[in-house]
Design a protein around this motif. Structure first.
Motif, PDB file in Angstrom:
ATOM      1  N   VAL A  49      11.018 -60.695  68.420  1.00  0.00           N
ATOM      2  CA  VAL A  49       9.911 -60.866  67.490  1.00  0.00           C
ATOM      3  C   VAL A  49      10.018 -59.849  66.361  1.00  0.00           C
ATOM      4  CG1 VAL A  49       7.428 -60.678  67.236  1.00  0.00           C
ATOM      5  CG2 VAL A  49       8.380 -61.918  69.157  1.00  0.00           C
ATOM      6  N   ARG A  50      10.423 -58.654  66.732  1.00  0.00           N
ATOM      7  CA  ARG A  50      10.559 -57.642  65.689  1.00  0.00           C
ATOM      8  C   ARG A  50      11.663 -58.026  64.699  1.00  0.00           C
ATOM      9  NH1 ARG A  50      11.195 -51.593  67.568  1.00  0.00           N
ATOM     10  NH2 ARG A  50       9.096 -51.998  68.296  1.00  0.00           N
ATOM     11  N   ALA A  51      12.793 -58.502  65.243  1.00  0.00           N
ATOM     12  CA  ALA A  51      13.893 -58.905  64.353  1.00  0.00           C
ATOM     13  C   ALA A  51      13.452 -60.043  63.457  1.00  0.00           C
ATOM     14  CB  ALA A  51      15.099 -59.317  65.182  1.00  0.00           C
ATOM     15  N   ALA A  52      12.701 -60.989  64.039  1.00  0.00           N
ATOM     16  CA  ALA A  52      12.241 -62.125  63.247  1.00  0.00           C
ATOM     17  C   ALA A  52      11.285 -61.645  62.162  1.00  0.00           C
ATOM     18  CB  ALA A  52      11.551 -63.143  64.142  1.00  0.00           C
ATOM     19  N   PHE A  53      10.476 -60.662  62.512  1.00  0.00           N
ATOM     20  CA  PHE A  53       9.525 -60.159  61.531  1.00  0.00           C
ATOM     21  C   PHE A  53      10.255 -59.505  60.357  1.00  0.00           C
ATOM     22  CE2 PHE A  53       6.231 -57.161  60.035  1.00  0.00           C
ATOM     23  CZ  PHE A  53       5.306 -58.114  59.672  1.00  0.00           C
ATOM     24  N   LYS A  54      11.292 -58.759  60.699  1.00  0.00           N
ATOM     25  CA  LYS A  54      12.110 -58.146  59.650  1.00  0.00           C
ATOM     26  C   LYS A  54      12.704 -59.229  58.742  1.00  0.00           C
ATOM     27  CE  LYS A  54      15.636 -54.509  59.574  1.00  0.00           C
ATOM     28  NZ  LYS A  54      16.532 -53.751  60.440  1.00  0.00           N
ATOM     29  N   TYR A  55      13.142 -60.272  59.410  1.00  0.00           N
ATOM     30  CA  TYR A  55      13.735 -61.404  58.694  1.00  0.00           C
ATOM     31  C   TYR A  55      12.699 -62.025  57.753  1.00  0.00           C
ATOM     32  CZ  TYR A  55      16.359 -65.871  58.461  1.00  0.00           C
ATOM     33  OH  TYR A  55      17.032 -66.982  58.071  1.00  0.00           O
ATOM     34  N   ILE A  56      11.476 -62.198  58.275  1.00  0.00           N
ATOM     35  CA  ILE A  56      10.430 -62.793  57.435  1.00  0.00           C
ATOM     36  C   ILE A  56      10.121 -61.870  56.263  1.00  0.00           C
ATOM     37  CG2 ILE A  56       8.002 -63.455  57.364  1.00  0.00           C
ATOM     38  CD1 ILE A  56       8.235 -64.362  60.207  1.00  0.00           C
ATOM     39  N   LEU A  57      10.063 -60.574  56.538  1.00  0.00           N
ATOM     40  CA  LEU A  57       9.737 -59.637  55.468  1.00  0.00           C
ATOM     41  C   LEU A  57      10.715 -59.729  54.317  1.00  0.00           C
ATOM     42  CD1 LEU A  57       8.547 -56.313  57.089  1.00  0.00           C
ATOM     43  CD2 LEU A  57       7.246 -58.088  55.934  1.00  0.00           C
ATOM     44  N   MET A  58      11.981 -59.994  54.640  1.00  0.00           N
ATOM     45  CA  MET A  58      12.938 -60.157  53.554  1.00  0.00           C
ATOM     46  C   MET A  58      12.962 -61.596  53.048  1.00  0.00           C
ATOM     47  SD  MET A  58      15.363 -57.228  53.555  1.00  0.00           S
ATOM     48  CE  MET A  58      16.385 -58.081  52.431  1.00  0.00           C
ATOM     49  N   GLY A  59      12.781 -62.519  53.957  1.00  0.00           N
ATOM     50  CA  GLY A  59      12.939 -63.932  53.605  1.00  0.00           C
ATOM     51  C   GLY A  59      11.806 -64.453  52.745  1.00  0.00           C
ATOM     52  N   ALA A  60      10.567 -64.073  53.074  1.00  0.00           N
ATOM     53  CA  ALA A  60       9.446 -64.634  52.335  1.00  0.00           C
ATOM     54  C   ALA A  60       9.482 -64.236  50.856  1.00  0.00           C
ATOM     55  CB  ALA A  60       8.140 -64.221  53.002  1.00  0.00           C
ATOM     56  N   PRO A  61       9.672 -62.950  50.531  1.00  0.00           N
ATOM     57  CA  PRO A  61       9.774 -62.625  49.107  1.00  0.00           C
ATOM     58  C   PRO A  61      10.911 -63.363  48.424  1.00  0.00           C
ATOM     59  CG  PRO A  61       9.546 -60.639  50.394  1.00  0.00           C
ATOM     60  CD  PRO A  61       9.743 -61.755  51.359  1.00  0.00           C
ATOM     61  N   SER A  62      12.002 -63.557  49.161  1.00  0.00           N
ATOM     62  CA  SER A  62      13.122 -64.244  48.515  1.00  0.00           C
ATOM     63  C   SER A  62      12.739 -65.689  48.211  1.00  0.00           C
ATOM     64  CB  SER A  62      14.357 -64.172  49.395  1.00  0.00           C
ATOM     65  OG  SER A  62      14.391 -65.227  50.305  1.00  0.00           O
ATOM     66  N   SER A  63      11.982 -66.310  49.126  1.00  0.00           N
ATOM     67  CA  SER A  63      11.535 -67.673  48.847  1.00  0.00           C
ATOM     68  C   SER A  63      10.661 -67.687  47.602  1.00  0.00           C
ATOM     69  CB  SER A  63      10.725 -68.224  50.020  1.00  0.00           C
ATOM     70  OG  SER A  63      11.503 -68.244  51.162  1.00  0.00           O
ATOM     71  N   ILE A  64       9.790 -66.671  47.514  1.00  0.00           N
ATOM     72  CA  ILE A  64       8.890 -66.641  46.363  1.00  0.00           C
ATOM     73  C   ILE A  64       9.682 -66.464  45.073  1.00  0.00           C
ATOM     74  CG2 ILE A  64       7.102 -65.266  45.268  1.00  0.00           C
ATOM     75  CD1 ILE A  64       5.963 -64.872  48.075  1.00  0.00           C
ATOM     76  N   MET A  65      10.726 -65.650  45.156  1.00  0.00           N
ATOM     77  CA  MET A  65      11.545 -65.472  43.955  1.00  0.00           C
ATOM     78  C   MET A  65      12.153 -66.789  43.518  1.00  0.00           C
ATOM     79  SD  MET A  65      13.608 -61.990  44.426  1.00  0.00           S
ATOM     80  CE  MET A  65      12.802 -60.481  44.811  1.00  0.00           C
ATOM     81  N   VAL A  66      12.643 -67.537  44.482  1.00  0.00           N
ATOM     82  CA  VAL A  66      13.231 -68.828  44.132  1.00  0.00           C
ATOM     83  C   VAL A  66      12.163 -69.725  43.521  1.00  0.00           C
ATOM     84  CG1 VAL A  66      14.297 -70.895  45.058  1.00  0.00           C
ATOM     85  CG2 VAL A  66      15.021 -68.667  45.869  1.00  0.00           C
ATOM     86  N   LEU A  67      10.978 -69.711  44.124  1.00  0.00           N
ATOM     87  CA  LEU A  67       9.907 -70.558  43.602  1.00  0.00           C
ATOM     88  C   LEU A  67       9.562 -70.170  42.171  1.00  0.00           C
ATOM     89  CD1 LEU A  67       7.872 -72.756  44.124  1.00  0.00           C
ATOM     90  CD2 LEU A  67       6.313 -71.054  45.016  1.00  0.00           C
ATOM     91  N   LEU A  68       9.442 -68.854  41.942  1.00  0.00           N
ATOM     92  CA  LEU A  68       9.142 -68.378  40.594  1.00  0.00           C
ATOM     93  C   LEU A  68      10.218 -68.833  39.617  1.00  0.00           C
ATOM     94  CD1 LEU A  68       7.928 -64.717  41.096  1.00  0.00           C
ATOM     95  CD2 LEU A  68       6.675 -66.593  40.065  1.00  0.00           C
ATOM     96  N   ALA A  69      11.471 -68.696  40.062  1.00  0.00           N
ATOM     97  CA  ALA A  69      12.567 -69.073  39.184  1.00  0.00           C
ATOM     98  C   ALA A  69      12.496 -70.554  38.860  1.00  0.00           C
ATOM     99  CB  ALA A  69      13.895 -68.741  39.848  1.00  0.00           C
ATOM    100  N   VAL A  70      12.171 -71.373  39.872  1.00  0.00           N
ATOM    101  CA  VAL A  70      12.067 -72.807  39.628  1.00  0.00           C
ATOM    102  C   VAL A  70      10.948 -73.070  38.624  1.00  0.00           C
ATOM    103  CG1 VAL A  70      11.490 -75.011  40.684  1.00  0.00           C
ATOM    104  CG2 VAL A  70      13.016 -73.448  41.856  1.00  0.00           C
ATOM    105  N   GLY A  71       9.834 -72.333  38.798  1.00  0.00           N
ATOM    106  CA  GLY A  71       8.729 -72.483  37.868  1.00  0.00           C
ATOM    107  C   GLY A  71       9.124 -72.108  36.451  1.00  0.00           C
ATOM    108  N   PHE A  72       9.809 -70.997  36.335  1.00  0.00           N
ATOM    109  CA  PHE A  72      10.246 -70.555  35.001  1.00  0.00           C
ATOM    110  C   PHE A  72      11.161 -71.586  34.359  1.00  0.00           C
ATOM    111  CE2 PHE A  72       9.790 -65.860  36.371  1.00  0.00           C
ATOM    112  CZ  PHE A  72       8.433 -65.922  36.071  1.00  0.00           C
ATOM    113  N   LEU A  73      12.082 -72.075  35.187  1.00  0.00           N
ATOM    114  CA  LEU A  73      13.023 -73.060  34.645  1.00  0.00           C
ATOM    115  C   LEU A  73      12.257 -74.286  34.155  1.00  0.00           C
ATOM    116  CD1 LEU A  73      16.100 -73.040  37.025  1.00  0.00           C
ATOM    117  CD2 LEU A  73      15.983 -72.345  34.648  1.00  0.00           C
ATOM    118  N   TYR A  74      11.267 -74.683  34.945  1.00  0.00           N
ATOM    119  CA  TYR A  74      10.500 -75.861  34.543  1.00  0.00           C
ATOM    120  C   TYR A  74       9.771 -75.583  33.240  1.00  0.00           C
ATOM    121  CZ  TYR A  74       7.339 -79.795  34.689  1.00  0.00           C
ATOM    122  OH  TYR A  74       6.657 -80.930  34.374  1.00  0.00           O
ATOM    123  N   SER A  75       9.214 -74.386  33.134  1.00  0.00           N
ATOM    124  CA  SER A  75       8.468 -74.089  31.905  1.00  0.00           C
ATOM    125  C   SER A  75       9.393 -74.074  30.692  1.00  0.00           C
ATOM    126  CB  SER A  75       7.750 -72.747  32.047  1.00  0.00           C
ATOM    127  OG  SER A  75       8.647 -71.696  31.779  1.00  0.00           O
TER     128      SER A  75
END
Lengths: 494, 504, 249
Positions: A163-189
């Motif tokens: 669970v701890r390893a997964a949490f570490k993974y989420i801590l890095m993974g979630a911001p990275s997902s958001i970055m991709v989402l932001l980038a997609v948004g920027f590209l769309y704009s």
């Protein structure tokens, strides 16, 4: 146009459909779940094979979902390279699933087993969709599925460390997902479209250079985290070593590569590159990071005491290989990167499954415990050795072919230094792999470490392991099946 | 190269050793003897198959078979040309004798030893029959890793350390070699094949580029061929390995490196290009240094196999020196020395093995009077040792003669000085062994009157026939091949064909 | 040290994002790329092409239905993840260890909740069914149902609410959203179109509008039910986990 036009969507949706239907079977007959889960993946593999001859190396299959033509609807755009990777995904997920039945039956408690298979199918289907899609927002959606399911799969045993390893993974993974989402948004704009091919056209005309630069950087960083490119790899060793072994195999052998492939897509199909300085600048930075990854991953792998930890760090190193192939910007380099995705997937999956065999039978995780393992578990050890040879890149395994093209690509691109780094990486790989092999084959085990009875893992676990390791050999010897087409496809992408 | 005919025989030769492996797997552990004999039959059959190609090769035919290809220019192909055939013959012959010898010599973990022996033979034949550098590299690397278990077979601390050293050197060398081949592919316009006059030329690549390719090749193969700064693993690996394995190491596996250099010089660069690049100077000086320094080192060793190992380091450099002369006789002598040295050093190492088995003695200083205990072995040893010094009539003499003549052709008599120095040093480290063995005996043969007697010569109680027969065969061949070198199948008949083409 | 690095990273990211925002096309400008390219077709022709008056619904369920299918899979995946880590009650087992006592709350609150919840659910049904003509739809409706059950559970406790919506119902409806999409997608294939084609080419043109509407409603209902059940199941799993960790005294 025959029915095969629909095959890609079947390949993607069948595992997802399976995931939704499995819980019903889980309530009725839990014992059948592991077998039933094979059905959609097997069918997908079959469909992929049938599709293999249909897509030319310098063309693509465009499938319009809902019948809406591309910029308006979503498009599945499957080229040769994509199909190639989809098949790799299908094959390895299928084999690791065969392996899962015994392993998960022991590691995961009753109530969660069905959930395991559901998540497994979701992860597989998401990877397939991720590779095939031609729409950048859709890419994000599938990335979410695969990220979410992989977080859960890492933690599936519910114990403290996972669970701890997964949490570490989420801590890095979630911001990275958001970055991709932001980038997609920027590209769309900046362009008003989400379709990749359309984006490529409109990016060329767009005046909003700053927005484009930042969104490219965000995409590289976002996918870089998921692909565990060097400074962003921190989550990987923990998550990959602590997850159940078939999941480690999937994460290391496929997920990381699929995310690297997304970057290939973004770089070559969306930001049609070489023209713009921004991409080249970022690519240089990625190249430097990849060099660091190759060396750092290799050295860390040598320092590890835990077998799965070592394999995980080796993955960090090999991600560097793939990125070095991509940043070479030559057809050979890209071919090397793609072929490396295949052979690294096979070999890494095999190594993790072998490590799983040791854990399953003896609970041994440390490398030192494997001394003399050969005498009791010869089949596992031989498969391990064969896969290791591919990781090092020794002929005639597939690792050699991909290394050849990676180095040749970098040499052709004038990047001699990178070629030398690749060679150094394979020396490091030799050190960490041969140490394990040496312990297994040439050292006597501790007293009582291996009981006298001759007992290797059950056939249901050995079969996938051996299929994988023989596949590394097969694709090394018969590389002519794929390489010419890949070269052509890579040249087409460029 | 001329048109080659398709033939499966090269593939058959490469695959046959694997039959031994099957034999090991197929028969139960109890049938130990049966397995061993089957392994021997496997190596015998391999030799037979290789031999069957002889008439065709002497007629100048080449045989080829394509195994697999990555793309058009990168293919795995086996081709039997005269040079490759010559090497294959040496490999198959020595391997067969070593297998016979091992049947008696190896006393534990037979399966592992014979399995890897067979695998290595297959890979070595693959090296010999390779049609291009790509194939050569593939077999070469596999052979490198396949020979590791042979070196550490004894599993002593010393063997492990030697094996470790071997791997470090071999992996580093493999990496350099890999780089060399990629550079070759890149600057050679995608041509990795072997041409009769070389394939590279200054048309496609700059001088510096070709120099890079050449020196990376030299460094990569130089580790196996034990050129002096790269020889570190050799003196450790030989004493640590079981004697048949040391014989193969010295006789054949070191030669895989040397053979690679021969291929690079003859078939990749070609004599003219080498002359133009002036790299032969570096090659020759490295070889000269190695020949002299290794012999000096050999003098200081007390461990017999270690002394032989240093001797091998020096002798393999004869081949390099012969090539570097870029003259007809020099090349002829160098390439012929490949087989000559295999015969001599094979014999010497097998003798050392017999001594070890019968008396347990490793050091020369302990071997006083051993010639009386093991007369046949030590006579054979003496024959081979004398040949090493270049005494006629023997293969060693042929080599020295040709190399001397070659250095005159090349107009560099300084090489003769090196050769003479080497002969002298060879004498200095081999003659004491013979002397100790036959003319000095320990004081334990004291009769009741307190007088010391010669130990009695004991014939017929030497050792197992399987140990003695290969030794005798090799010693006989050292002389026979030295006298009738032109018999079909003997080195001169094959090598002269190759060299006459290159240096008309 | 770590904190400083993190801070620097965040500041750098913030600067980067502000930089982009400053350079983005001006908000609301009719000449924006966003306003001129794909969107114009959606706005102009969505109604005739998707037969939904609500353009948003038309876009998410029809033009970009595949994305939405992915999104509902994400939701399903979240549930599977939660259940994988926390575990799910076996059939009928839940009552054995769940505290039967109701949450102590006043009669007024209980009566109010009892009274209000049916209306909330009714409103959610309206939201779901009306999604294709007015703002709303499956996601919103499902969330409202889920919300109503959260209120109910906080007041009456897990025992009562899990009796209202038994495991069997939840388990069979959790995948409803994804299955709705698959069903429509597969029907589209049978109807002669591509996956997720609403207007089947094999059907007479005159029938197509009503067909599309029905299929849209089908998907909406699936999304609503599925979403609601996923929310409720996650809620239950979390409450159960909490009670297991700290059993009632």
């Amino acid at each position: 146009m025959g029915a095969w036009r629909h095959f890609p969507i079947f390949m993607i949706t069948l595992p997802l459909l399976g995931a939704v239907l499995l819980p019903f079977l889980g309530y009725a007959r839990e014992r059948w779940v592991p077998y039933a889960a094979l059905l959609p993946l097997g069918t997908s593999t079959l469909l992929g094979l049938l599709l293999m001859g249909r897509i030319p190396a310098d063309g693509f299959l465009s499938y319009h979902l809902g019948g809406w033509e591309p910029p308006f609807g979503i498009e599945i755009r499957l080229d040769y390279v994509g199909l190639f990777l989809m098949l790799v995904v299908c094959g390895i997920t299928f084999l690791a699933l065969v392996y899962s039945r015994r392993y998960i039956g022991k590691e995961v408690s009753g109530g969660q087993r069905t959930a395991y298979y559901v998540l497994y199918l979701l992860l597989s289907g998401a990877m397939l969709g991720f590779v095939a899609t031609g729409d950048i927002f859709n890419l994000f959606v599938f990335m979410e599925i695969l990220a979410l399911s992989s977080y859960a799969l890492v933690a599936i045993t519910g114990n403290r460390n996972p669970v701890r390893a997964a949490f570490k993974y989420i801590l890095m993974g979630a911001p990275s997902s958001i970055m991709v989402l932001l980038a997609v948004g920027f590209l769309y704009s900046a362009t008003g479209t989400l379709n990749m091919a359309d984006l490529a056209r409109r990016i060329a005309e767009s005046g909003y250079t700053e927005v484009l630069i930042v969104s490219y950087i965000l995409l590289v960083v976002g996918f870089g985290v998921k692909a565990a490119l060097f400074p962003l790899h921190m989550w990987l060793p923990d998550a990959h070593s602590i997850a159940p072994s078939p999941i480690s195999a999937l994460l290391s052998g496929l997920l990381v590569e699929v995310c690297a492939f997304a970057l290939v897509r973004i770089t070559f199909s969306v930001f049609t590159l070489r023209s713009s300085d921004l991409v080249m600048g970022t690519a240089d930075a990625v190249g430097v990071a990849a060099v660091a990854a190759v060396l750092y991953g290799g050295i860390m792998a040598i320092l590890q005491k835990d077998l799965k930890m070592m394999i995980a760090y080796s993955t960090v190193s090999h991600v560097g290989y793939i990125f070095l192939g991509i940043t070479a910007f030559t057809a050979e380099g890209l071919t090397g990167a793609m072929y490396h995705m295949l052979d690294h997937g096979l070999a890494k999956a095999c190594l993790f499954l072998c490590a799983g065999n040791f854990i399953y039978l003896k609970g041994y995780r440390r490398i030192e415990d494997l001394k003399g393992a050969w005498s009791q578990m010869p089949w596992t050890c031989f498969a391990f050795a064969l896969a290791s040879l591919s990781v090092i890149g020794i002929p005639p395994t597939a690792g050699f072919i991909s290394k050849w093209y990676l180095i040749l690509g970098n040499v052709k691109g004038g990047k001699w230094l990178y070629a030398v780094v690749l060679l150094a990486g394979s020396i490091l790989a030799a050190v960490y792999c041969l140490r394990v092999i040496y312990y297994m084959f040439f050292q006597a085990g501790k007293e009582g470490a291996w009981e006298e009875s001759w007992r290797d893992a059950p056939p249901a676990m050995l079969a996938p392991v051996w299929t994988l390791s023989l596949a590394t050999l097969f694709f090394g010897i018969f590389s002519s099946l794929l390489i010419p087409s890949l070269l052509k496809a890579a040249a087409y992408l460029l | 190269m001329q048109e080659s005919t398709f033939s499966v025989i090269p593939l058959l030769a490469v695959l046959l050793p694997w039959a031994s492996l099957l034999a090991i797997l197929a028969f139960p552990k109890r049938a130990e003897r049966l397995r061993l004999w089957l392994c021997f039959l496997g190596s015998l059959a391999t030799f037979g198959v290789v031999l069957s190609l002889l008439p065709g090769v002497l007629d100048g035919n080449t045989y080829t078979i394509k195994l697999a290809s990555v793309v058009e220019s990168l293919e795995m192909r086996l081709t039997v040309d005269t040079l490759g055939y010559y090497f294959a013959l040496v490999v198959a012959f020595l391997w067969m004798l070593a297998t016979v010898y091992s049947m008696s010599y190896i006393d534990h973990k037979h399966n592992r030893f014979f399995a890897f022996m067979a695998m290595c033979e297959s890979f070595m034949l693959g090296c010999a029959f390779s049609a291009n550098m790509f194939t050569y590299f593939i077999f070469y690397e596999m052979m490198t890793f396949g020979s590791y278990p042979l070196i550490i077979h004894e599993e002593t601390t010393m063997a492990r350390r030697a094996g470790y050293k071997y791997l470090v050197y071999a992996i580093a060398a493999g990496t350099v070699l890999f780089f060399a081949i990629v550079a070759h592919y890149f600057w050679g316009d995608g041509q990795l094949g072997f041409g009769s006059y070389g394939v590279l030329s200054l048309e496609f690549a700059s001088r510096a580029a070709l120099m890079t390719v050449f020196f990376t090749y030299l460094a990569g193969f130089g580790v196996k061929a034990a050129i002096m700064p790269l020889h570190g693993w050799v003196p450790d690996a030989h004493p640590a390995a079981p004697s048949p394995a040391s014989a193969l190491l010295s006789g054949v596996i070191l030669k895989a490196g040397a053979f690679g250099i021969i291929r690079v010089c003859f078939n990749v660069f070609g004599a003219d290009l080498l002359r133009e690049l002036e790299v032969y100077v570096v090659m020759a000086s490295l070889a000269c240094i190695t020949i002299v320094v290794a012999s000096v080192f050999a003098l200081t060793q007390d461990n017999l196999k270690r002394r032989l190992a240093y001797s091998s380091i020096g002798q393999v450099s004869y081949i390099i020196l012969g090539l570097a002369m870029l003259a007809h006789d020099g090349a002829l002598g160098g390439v012929m020395h490949l087989a000559h040295h295999a015969l001599m050093k094979g014999c010497l190492f097998l003798c050392a093995g017999v001594i070890l088995v019968k008396t347990g003695k490793k050091n020369i200083s302990e071997m006083a009077g051993i010639g009386y205990q093991l007369p046949i072995t030590m006579i054979c040893f003496s024959v081979a040792a004398l040949a090493m010094m270049g005494t006629p009539p023997s293969v060693g003499f042929v080599t020295k003669w040709l190399l001397g003549s070659g250095s005159l052709q090349a107009g560099l008599p300084v090489y003769i000085v090196v050769l003479l120095a080497s002969a002298l040093l060879n004498a200095a480290y081999f003659l004491p062994i013979i002397y100790i063995a036959f003319f000095r005996w320990e004081g334990d043969e004291v009769d009741e009157h307190g007088e010391r007697h010669h130990p009695k010569l004991v014939f017929g109680k030497e050792a197992d026939h399987k140990l003695v027969v290969p030794v005798v065969v090799l010693a006989a061949l050292v002389v026979i091949v030295g006298i009738w070198s032109n018999v079909p199948g003997f080195p001169y008949s094959l090598v002269s064909k190759v060299v006459n083409v290159i240096f008309p | 040290m770590k904190k400083v690095v993190a801070l620097l990273f965040i500041v750098a990211l913030a600067v980067l994002l502000l930089y982009v925002v400053a350079n983005m096309p001006p908000m609301g400008d009719p000449e924006n790329p966003t306003a001129t390219h794909v969107i114009s077709r959606y706005l102009e022709r969505a109604e005739e092409e998707t037969h939904t008056e609500n353009v948003v619904t038309g876009v998410i369920l029809n033009y970009r239905g595949y994305d939405t299918m992915g999104e509902v899979t994400v939701i399903f995946c979240a549930l599977a993840g939660v259940l994988a880590v926390l575990g799910r009650e076996r059939r009928g087992v839940i009552h054995a260890f769940v505290d039967r006592s109701e949450v102590p709350s006043s009669v007024i609150v209980k009566t109010m909740v009892r009274f209000v919840v049916p209306f909330i659910i009714l409103f959610s049904v309206y939201t779901i069914l009306h999604g294709e003509t007015s703002p709303g739809g499956g996601f919103q409706g499902g969330a409202i149902i889920g919300g109503s059950m959260i209120i109910f559970t906080t007041i009456f406790g897990l025992y009562e609410s899990s009796r209202r919506i038994p495991l069997k119902v939840r388990a069979s409806l959790e995948g409803a959203a994804v299955m709705g999409f698959f069903l429509v997608g597969a029907l589209g294939l049978l109807g002669g179109g591509n996956f997720l084609t609403y207007a089947w080419p094999r059907v007479a043109r005159s029938l197509q509008p009503s067909l599309v509407v029905w299929l849209t409603v089908l998907v909406e209902v699936g999304v609503g039910l599925g979403g609601a059940m996923v929310l409720i199941s996650i809620l239950f799993a979390m409450i159960r986990e909490e009670e297991e960790i700290a059993p009632a005294p």
